[in-house]
Motif scaffolding. Sequence first.
Motif, PDB file in Angstrom:
ATOM      1  N   ARG A   1       0.829  -1.201   0.000  1.00 50.60           N
ATOM      2  CA  ARG A   1       0.000   0.000   0.000  1.00 50.60           C
ATOM      3  C   ARG A   1       0.865   1.254   0.000  1.00 50.60           C
ATOM      4  NH1 ARG A   1      -4.085   0.636  -2.258  1.00 50.60           N
ATOM      5  NH2 ARG A   1      -2.922   2.377  -3.120  1.00 50.60           N
ATOM      6  N   HIS A   2       1.945   1.228   0.745  1.00 48.59           N
ATOM      7  CA  HIS A   2       2.837   2.384   0.828  1.00 48.59           C
ATOM      8  C   HIS A   2       3.485   2.660  -0.529  1.00 48.59           C
ATOM      9  CE1 HIS A   2       5.409   5.291   2.853  1.00 48.59           C
ATOM     10  NE2 HIS A   2       6.432   4.774   2.202  1.00 48.59           N
ATOM     11  N   PHE A   3       3.928   1.606  -1.215  1.00 48.57           N
ATOM     12  CA  PHE A   3       4.566   1.809  -2.515  1.00 48.57           C
ATOM     13  C   PHE A   3       3.563   2.312  -3.540  1.00 48.57           C
ATOM     14  CE2 PHE A   3       6.584   0.811  -6.537  1.00 48.57           C
ATOM     15  CZ  PHE A   3       7.913   1.126  -6.296  1.00 48.57           C
ATOM     16  N   LEU A   4       2.361   1.737  -3.533  1.00 49.61           N
ATOM     17  CA  LEU A   4       1.334   2.184  -4.476  1.00 49.61           C
ATOM     18  C   LEU A   4       0.923   3.631  -4.195  1.00 49.61           C
ATOM     19  CD1 LEU A   4      -0.882  -1.024  -4.665  1.00 49.61           C
ATOM     20  CD2 LEU A   4       0.609  -0.117  -6.462  1.00 49.61           C
ATOM     21  N   ASP A   5       0.837   3.991  -2.930  1.00 52.18           N
ATOM     22  CA  ASP A   5       0.539   5.387  -2.583  1.00 52.18           C
ATOM     23  C   ASP A   5       1.641   6.307  -3.100  1.00 52.18           C
ATOM     24  OD1 ASP A   5      -1.822   4.679  -1.339  1.00 52.18           O
ATOM     25  OD2 ASP A   5      -1.018   4.804   0.703  1.00 52.18           O
ATOM     26  N   GLY A   6       2.894   5.836  -3.012  1.00 53.84           N
ATOM     27  CA  GLY A   6       4.006   6.617  -3.525  1.00 53.84           C
ATOM     28  C   GLY A   6       3.913   6.827  -5.028  1.00 53.84           C
ATOM     29  N   LEU A   7       3.491   5.797  -5.748  1.00 57.51           N
ATOM     30  CA  LEU A   7       3.292   5.942  -7.194  1.00 57.51           C
ATOM     31  C   LEU A   7       2.193   6.952  -7.483  1.00 57.51           C
ATOM     32  CD1 LEU A   7       3.457   2.217  -8.385  1.00 57.51           C
ATOM     33  CD2 LEU A   7       5.214   3.968  -8.674  1.00 57.51           C
ATOM     34  N   GLU A   8       1.139   6.916  -6.687  1.00 58.44           N
ATOM     35  CA  GLU A   8       0.003   7.820  -6.901  1.00 58.44           C
ATOM     36  C   GLU A   8       0.423   9.277  -6.758  1.00 58.44           C
ATOM     37  OE1 GLU A   8      -3.713   9.284  -7.733  1.00 58.44           O
ATOM     38  OE2 GLU A   8      -2.992   7.219  -7.974  1.00 58.44           O
ATOM     39  N   ARG A   9       1.266   9.569  -5.790  1.00 57.15           N
ATOM     40  CA  ARG A   9       1.679  10.961  -5.560  1.00 57.15           C
ATOM     41  C   ARG A   9       3.012  11.297  -6.224  1.00 57.15           C
ATOM     42  NH1 ARG A   9       2.544   8.419  -0.529  1.00 57.15           N
ATOM     43  NH2 ARG A   9       4.717   8.500   0.158  1.00 57.15           N
ATOM     44  N   CYS A  10       3.505  10.373  -7.068  1.00 57.09           N
ATOM     45  CA  CYS A  10       4.771  10.596  -7.796  1.00 57.09           C
ATOM     46  C   CYS A  10       5.939  10.861  -6.849  1.00 57.09           C
ATOM     47  CB  CYS A  10       4.628  11.734  -8.804  1.00 57.09           C
ATOM     48  SG  CYS A  10       3.504  11.360 -10.156  1.00 57.09           S
ATOM     49  N   ASP A  11       6.012  10.101  -5.771  1.00 57.62           N
ATOM     50  CA  ASP A  11       7.134  10.204  -4.847  1.00 57.62           C
ATOM     51  C   ASP A  11       8.419   9.868  -5.600  1.00 57.62           C
ATOM     52  OD1 ASP A  11       9.100   9.808  -2.872  1.00 57.62           O
ATOM     53  OD2 ASP A  11       7.625   9.093  -1.422  1.00 57.62           O
ATOM     54  N   PRO A  12       9.435  10.750  -5.582  1.00 56.46           N
ATOM     55  CA  PRO A  12      10.666  10.467  -6.316  1.00 56.46           C
ATOM     56  C   PRO A  12      11.312   9.133  -5.949  1.00 56.46           C
ATOM     57  CG  PRO A  12      10.624  12.765  -5.640  1.00 56.46           C
ATOM     58  CD  PRO A  12       9.440  12.101  -4.978  1.00 56.46           C
TER      59      PRO A  12
END
Length: 203
Positions: free
Chosen positions: A88-99
């Motif tokens: 979930r954390h990684f997918l959330d990062g993709l959603e917000r374009c976390d570098p």
Amino acid sequence: MTEPGLRERKRQRMYQDVSETAIRLFLERGFDAVSVAEVAAAAEISKPTLFRYFPAKEDLVLHRIADHEGEAARVVAEGPTPIAALRRHFLDGLERCDPVTGLNDHPRVLAFHSLLYGTPSLVARVHAYQQRSEAALADALGGDLDARLAAGQIVAVQRVLALENWRRIAAGEAVEAVRGDAVAAAERAFGRLAAGLPDLAQP
């Protein structure tokens, strides 16, 4: 959580300011072409003071991602299971374009990643950073051999997913063109982790 005091805030600001000054110089002229003395002069501090904050030249760059070092270890506590929380954390990062996920096409982010992965001494430092992140995750998972094996697999999956996203973005693909594949790849990868690490995928 207690707010940091004035002294700690000033210390954190010093780290941030010196690191950003160094990264700007490295991006302009190349990592190996800029000396620590030049960074200290540009930051308006002495060289001994700089080394008190950053023991090695490479630390000036790695400071930008230092907050992520223990991130996986912190995330596993969020449940319901370690694999589900990390997925979930990684997918959330993709959603917000976390570098950190590699899915970000801002010019400054791309330039930073090119500096990071295009400089051999920084690549070696990133490896050491990933080892510490892996060790912290292993401790969070129990600290035994099985936990260390699991942490190695999880950190490797996150690294490969992020590097693939960054490779495609750096080659000129738009974020939105990569996003669907990035999400699908993450889902597959974490699904395989769940299948291979059932103890970490069950409540």
